[in-house]
Motif scaffolding. Structure first.
Motif, PDB file in Angstrom:
ATOM      1  N   ARG A   1       9.982   1.865 -10.285  1.00  9.37           N
ATOM      2  CA  ARG A   1       9.394   1.262  -9.525  1.00  9.37           C
ATOM      3  C   ARG A   1       7.480   1.523  -9.734  1.00  9.37           C
ATOM      4  N   LEU A   2       7.200   0.859  -9.716  1.00  9.26           N
ATOM      5  CA  LEU A   2       5.694  -0.418 -10.911  1.00  9.26           C
ATOM      6  C   LEU A   2       4.968   0.407  -9.856  1.00  9.26           C
ATOM      7  N   TYR A   3       3.756   1.140 -10.312  1.00 10.73           N
ATOM      8  CA  TYR A   3       2.334   1.554  -9.715  1.00 10.73           C
ATOM      9  C   TYR A   3       1.457   0.839 -10.101  1.00 10.73           C
ATOM     10  N   ALA A   4       0.307   0.881  -9.928  1.00 10.90           N
ATOM     11  CA  ALA A   4      -1.086   0.832 -10.291  1.00 10.90           C
ATOM     12  C   ALA A   4      -1.902   1.562  -9.529  1.00 10.90           C
ATOM     13  N   ARG A   5      -3.367   2.117  -9.598  1.00 14.24           N
ATOM     14  CA  ARG A   5      -3.542   3.396  -9.349  1.00 14.24           C
ATOM     15  C   ARG A   5      -5.808   1.842  -9.064  1.00 14.24           C
ATOM     16  N   CYS A   6      -5.879   2.348  -8.275  1.00 13.40           N
ATOM     17  CA  CYS A   6      -7.019   1.006  -7.741  1.00 13.40           C
ATOM     18  C   CYS A   6      -8.310   1.829  -7.749  1.00 13.40           C
ATOM     19  N   GLY A   7      -9.807   0.858  -7.994  1.00 10.16           N
ATOM     20  CA  GLY A   7     -10.672   2.107  -7.957  1.00 10.16           C
ATOM     21  C   GLY A   7     -11.047   3.301  -7.020  1.00 10.16           C
ATOM     22  N   ASP A   8     -10.220   3.224  -6.089  1.00 13.41           N
ATOM     23  CA  ASP A   8     -11.032   3.613  -4.686  1.00 13.41           C
ATOM     24  C   ASP A   8      -9.753   5.653  -5.128  1.00 13.41           C
ATOM     25  N   GLY A   9      -8.974   5.981  -6.046  1.00 12.24           N
ATOM     26  CA  GLY A   9      -7.846   6.757  -6.355  1.00 12.24           C
ATOM     27  C   GLY A   9      -6.306   6.376  -5.676  1.00 12.24           C
ATOM     28  N   ASN A  10      -6.620   5.266  -4.867  1.00 10.92           N
ATOM     29  CA  ASN A  10      -5.066   5.511  -4.336  1.00 10.92           C
ATOM     30  C   ASN A  10      -4.273   3.956  -4.768  1.00 10.92           C
ATOM     31  N   PHE A  11      -2.868   4.406  -4.747  1.00  8.98           N
ATOM     32  CA  PHE A  11      -1.790   3.460  -5.166  1.00  8.98           C
ATOM     33  C   PHE A  11      -1.691   1.959  -4.216  1.00  8.98           C
ATOM     34  N   LEU A  12      -0.768   1.213  -5.688  1.00  8.70           N
ATOM     35  CA  LEU A  12      -0.560  -0.227  -4.814  1.00  8.70           C
ATOM     36  C   LEU A  12       0.966   0.199  -5.572  1.00  8.70           C
ATOM     37  N   GLN A  13       1.760  -0.236  -4.842  1.00  3.80           N
ATOM     38  CA  GLN A  13       2.984  -0.969  -5.546  1.00  3.80           C
ATOM     39  C   GLN A  13       3.380  -2.066  -5.757  1.00  3.80           C
ATOM     40  N   ILE A  14       3.235  -2.503  -7.140  1.00  4.75           N
ATOM     41  CA  ILE A  14       3.636  -3.615  -7.435  1.00  4.75           C
ATOM     42  C   ILE A  14       5.227  -4.180  -7.795  1.00  4.75           C
TER      43      ILE A  14
ATOM     44  N   LEU B   1       0.633  -1.359   0.260  1.00  5.47           N
ATOM     45  CA  LEU B   1      -0.094   0.088  -0.181  1.00  5.47           C
ATOM     46  C   LEU B   1       1.089   1.147   0.204  1.00  5.47           C
ATOM     47  N   VAL B   2       0.569   2.268  -0.986  1.00  2.00           N
ATOM     48  CA  VAL B   2       1.172   3.517  -0.948  1.00  2.00           C
ATOM     49  C   VAL B   2       1.010   4.580   0.460  1.00  2.00           C
ATOM     50  N   PRO B   3       1.241   5.101   1.057  1.00  6.68           N
ATOM     51  CA  PRO B   3       1.264   6.105   2.070  1.00  6.68           C
ATOM     52  C   PRO B   3       0.351   6.957   0.950  1.00  6.68           C
ATOM     53  N   PRO B   4      -0.224   8.022   1.920  1.00  2.26           N
ATOM     54  CA  PRO B   4      -1.331   8.942   1.010  1.00  2.26           C
ATOM     55  C   PRO B   4      -0.552   9.851   1.046  1.00  2.26           C
ATOM     56  N   PHE B   5       0.671  10.232   1.517  1.00  2.00           N
ATOM     57  CA  PHE B   5       1.944  11.195   1.163  1.00  2.00           C
ATOM     58  C   PHE B   5       2.046  11.202   0.150  1.00  2.00           C
ATOM     59  N   ALA B   6       2.394  10.157  -0.043  1.00  2.43           N
ATOM     60  CA  ALA B   6       2.620   9.952  -1.845  1.00  2.43           C
ATOM     61  C   ALA B   6       2.185  10.022  -2.956  1.00  2.43           C
ATOM     62  N   HIS B   7       0.365  10.444  -2.791  1.00  5.06           N
ATOM     63  CA  HIS B   7       0.005   9.893  -3.533  1.00  5.06           C
ATOM     64  C   HIS B   7      -0.211  11.603  -5.019  1.00  5.06           C
ATOM     65  N   PRO B   8      -0.422  12.251  -4.070  1.00  7.41           N
ATOM     66  CA  PRO B   8      -0.368  14.148  -4.744  1.00  7.41           C
ATOM     67  C   PRO B   8       0.936  14.042  -5.694  1.00  7.41           C
ATOM     68  N   ALA B   9       2.169  13.929  -5.505  1.00  5.44           N
ATOM     69  CA  ALA B   9       3.473  13.443  -6.099  1.00  5.44           C
ATOM     70  C   ALA B   9       2.918  12.485  -7.681  1.00  5.44           C
ATOM     71  N   LEU B  10       2.602  11.187  -7.498  1.00  2.00           N
ATOM     72  CA  LEU B  10       2.019  10.274  -8.231  1.00  2.00           C
ATOM     73  C   LEU B  10       1.026  10.808  -9.300  1.00  2.00           C
ATOM     74  N   GLN B  11       0.009  11.665  -8.744  1.00  2.00           N
ATOM     75  CA  GLN B  11      -1.233  11.590  -9.542  1.00  2.00           C
ATOM     76  C   GLN B  11      -0.996  12.957 -10.813  1.00  2.00           C
ATOM     77  N   LYS B  12       0.398  14.010  -9.627  1.00  2.00           N
ATOM     78  CA  LYS B  12       1.088  15.062 -10.505  1.00  2.00           C
ATOM     79  C   LYS B  12       1.674  14.603 -11.849  1.00  2.00           C
ATOM     80  N   ALA B  13       1.916  13.852 -11.965  1.00  2.00           N
ATOM     81  CA  ALA B  13       3.106  13.673 -13.020  1.00  2.00           C
ATOM     82  C   ALA B  13       2.404  12.149 -13.656  1.00  2.00           C
ATOM     83  N   HIS B  14       1.042  11.426 -13.793  1.00  2.00           N
ATOM     84  CA  HIS B  14       1.388  10.959 -14.521  1.00  2.00           C
ATOM     85  C   HIS B  14      -0.491  10.425 -14.329  1.00  2.00           C
ATOM     86  N   GLY B  15      -1.459  11.743 -13.672  1.00  2.00           N
ATOM     87  CA  GLY B  15      -2.131  11.608 -14.558  1.00  2.00           C
ATOM     88  C   GLY B  15      -3.753  10.517 -14.170  1.00  2.00           C
TER      89      GLY B  15
END
Length: 305
Positions: free
Chosen positions: A271-284, A247-261
């Motif tokens: 690092r490989l990330y996946a966006r899930c249905g609730d808008g939160n991220f997982l690192q694979i 699980l990706v901690p919440p503080f990392a979400h804004p940067a990931l959203q800004k960089a990858h829409g």
């Protein structure tokens, strides 16, 4: 004291060793033939019996008159079931002079039924354990003799939790067995209203749905990670199994959203990330392609599919 033991898997091996260490005479063991189509990643009860000169049988069905006759001939004080895969009929349980007891891989009354460890991880539980209980007509419904809890950490897989539960089962039996042998077996309530019954799981139940919340996807990956069949999706005709996530901690979400829409999957900082249905991220953290270990970079060719 004399016991007949129905046993399989690692819990069967370790609990059978506890009986022997406590001086219980095991006159018969009933176990399973290994299925050649199954991934056998666990210890062998049959091998343990061979090493210790313990008679054992491997019937396809324990409910036959032949099995009943063999158990009756052993005249057991106790019957134990340690991860044996079949329910035992009441007429067989009644043969034991001092009772018949099963070791279950949960903290009863929670998670009665099949694959309790996988269900506990899937539901995000923070603890589980092993429970020794009296066997009755209904599965996992008899009075509780003893239980031992273990923690489930946020990234533990079901396999890792299973290793803890094996130790918990061994400790549970080791600690309570002297009382049982002295005819002081505890009988604690097993309030079925405080738990639920769960059935078995099929490989298809591991199909990934990235529309679920990040935590739900993460728990699915943990619950069915190898050596279980795994959480998978099919892309361009290939089976992609995700073997470990974080699980990706919440503080990392804004940067990931800004960089990858709104990209579903992407690389960032190697690092490989996946966006899930609730808008939160997982690192694979690990994948397999067609059941073979693969580099995360191999996922690149599928991300545009």
């Amino acid at each position: 004291m004399n016991a007949v033991v129905f046993a399989y898997h690692d819990v069967g091996v370790r609990c059978l060793k506890v009986l022997l260490a406590r001086g219980v005479r095991v006159s018969l063991v009933v176990t399973h033939e290994d299925n050649p189509d199954e991934n056998i990643w666990f210890g062998s009860v049959a091998a343990l019996c061979s090493d210790n000169g313990i008679p054992f049988i491997t019937p396809a069905d324990p409910r036959t008159p032949q099995v009943l006759a063999q158990v009756q001939a052993a005249q057991p004080d106790f019957i134990f079931s340690f991860y044996y895969r079949h329910m035992l009929p009441v007429e067989l349980l009644a043969v034991a002079k001092r009772g018949a007891y099963n070791m279950h891989g949960s903290l009863l009354p929670k998670y009665r039924g099949r694959v309790p460890i996988n269900w506990a991880v899937l539901h995000g539980e923070i603890e589980t354990g092993a429970t020794l209980h009296e066997m009755t007509l209904k599965p996992d419904a008899g009075s509780i003799v003893a239980q031992t809890s273990v923690p489930i950490l946020p990234e533990d897989t079901a396999y890792e939790v299973f290793g803890k539960v094996v130790v918990a089962a061994e400790q549970t039996l080791w600690n309570v067995l002297p009382a049982m042998l002295s005819d002081r077996t505890p009988q604690l309530p097993n309030d079925l209203s405080k738990g639920s019954y769960y059935g078995g799981r099929k490989p298809e139940d591991g199909r990934l749905d990235w529309r679920r919340t990040a935590r739900e996807v993460h728990n699915l990956v943990r619950a069915v990670a190898p050596p279980y069949p795994g959480a998978f999706e099919e892309i361009a005709g290939d089976k992609i199994t995700v073997t470990r996530t974080r699980l990706v901690p919440p503080f990392a979400h804004p940067a990931l959203q800004k960089a990858h829409g709104m990209q579903d999957k992407f690389f960032e900082g190697g690092r490989l990330y996946a966006r899930c249905g609730d808008g939160n991220f997982l690192q694979i953290l690990g994948i397999r392609i067609n059941d073979q270990d693969a580099s995360l970079n191999n996922y690149l060719k599928y991300m545009a599919s």
